[in-house]
Design an enzyme around this catalytic site. Structure first.
Site, PDB file in Angstrom:
ATOM      1  N   ASP A  11     -18.576  24.085  47.544  1.00  0.00           N
ATOM      2  CA  ASP A  11     -18.167  23.220  46.438  1.00  0.00           C
ATOM      3  C   ASP A  11     -16.808  22.633  46.783  1.00  0.00           C
ATOM      4  OD1 ASP A  11     -20.441  24.116  45.258  1.00  0.00           O
ATOM      5  OD2 ASP A  11     -19.474  25.141  43.583  1.00  0.00           O
ATOM      6  N   ASP A 132     -30.129  21.558  35.980  1.00  0.00           N
ATOM      7  CA  ASP A 132     -29.215  22.633  35.594  1.00  0.00           C
ATOM      8  C   ASP A 132     -29.464  22.913  34.125  1.00  0.00           C
ATOM      9  OD1 ASP A 132     -28.284  22.110  38.120  1.00  0.00           O
ATOM     10  OD2 ASP A 132     -26.530  20.998  37.446  1.00  0.00           O
TER      11      ASP A 132
END
Length: 245
Positions: A11, A132
């Site tokens: 990330d 998600d």
């Protein structure tokens, strides 16, 4: 045996490798390596894919850390998939034309379904749909918003439009090392009839083994982040464990 792929995750925020807990930008841990150094380490341990997220991009709705992504795709002999801030066809084209193998469309799947359908038609298997979910409902905008759309319903709709790969994250488990939500992952695979990559909660080799054991039901891989950064296991150990399945 159905193939199962381990995707080490990087990330990127402000050009650095970070991890968030449950997508909370206030709960950030910064790791010392540059994204390229971290990706190199994962590749040396045998990773065939790297999963990259442009966190700034996810939050701002535009590509921010694209240079780091392209650098990894260009310099390393691995396949790269990337998500975060990809909102236009130019964003998709720029990544795919510069060595990225797969682009993940997440928030757009809810907010701009027609755009996603167009990209699926143009780029097929080079597009992954990132779903998600919080309590079964799709979350968007870097997880800051929760929609009224159920993950399975949207998955089914996009599978009918040509989506071949889904990435499913149960936000409640992300960064928690609490174990993945295997049932919801399998349910999405059943609903869509497509490959689903599990994301969030993998804390041990046993978790990976449990996911890999469902490969024949459509669970085609797992994205692993925090467990690698907190030395629960290495990429090499993960690959060895799932290969034994």
């Amino acid at each position: 045996m159905s193939e199962f792929t381990v995707y080490p995750a990087i990330d990127i925020r402000n050009g650095k490798c970070v991890r968030l807990i449950q997508g909370d930008y206030e709960k950030e841990t910064i790791y010392g390596h540059s994204p390229l150094e971290m990706a190199s380490r994962f590749a040396e341990e045998g990773a065939s894919w790297i999963h990259l997220v442009d966190l700034d991009g996810a939050r701002e709705g535009k590509k921010v850390n694209g240079g780091h992504v392209i650098s990894i795709a260009d310099k390393l002999d691995v396949k790269v998939q990337v998500g975060g801030g990809i909102r236009t066809e130019k964003d998709v084209y720029d990544y795919l034309s510069q060595g990225v193998e797969r682009v993940i469309l997440g928030s757009s799947a809810v907010s701009n379904t027609e755009f996603v359908k167009k990209m699926l038609k143009a780029y097929g298997g080079h597009i992954a749909i990132g779903l998600d979910a919080r309590d079964g409902f799709v979350s968007t905008e870097g997880w800051l918003e929760t929609s009224s759309v159920r993950a399975e319903e949207l998955g089914r709709e996009l599978a009918n439009e040509g989506a071949e790969v889904f990435i499913f994250t149960d936000i409640a488990t992300d960064g928690m090392l609490s174990g993945p939500n295997i049932n919801s992952t399998v349910e999405l695979a059943r609903a869509t009839g497509k490959q689903v990559i599990a994301s969030g909660g993998v804390s041990s080799l046993a978790d990976l083994e449990a996911l890999a054991s469902r490969a024949s039901e459509g669970v085609s891989g797992a994205i692993v982040g925090k467990a690698l950064y907190t030395n629960q296991f290495t990429v090499a150990e993960a690959l060895e464990r799932v290969a034994a399945k």
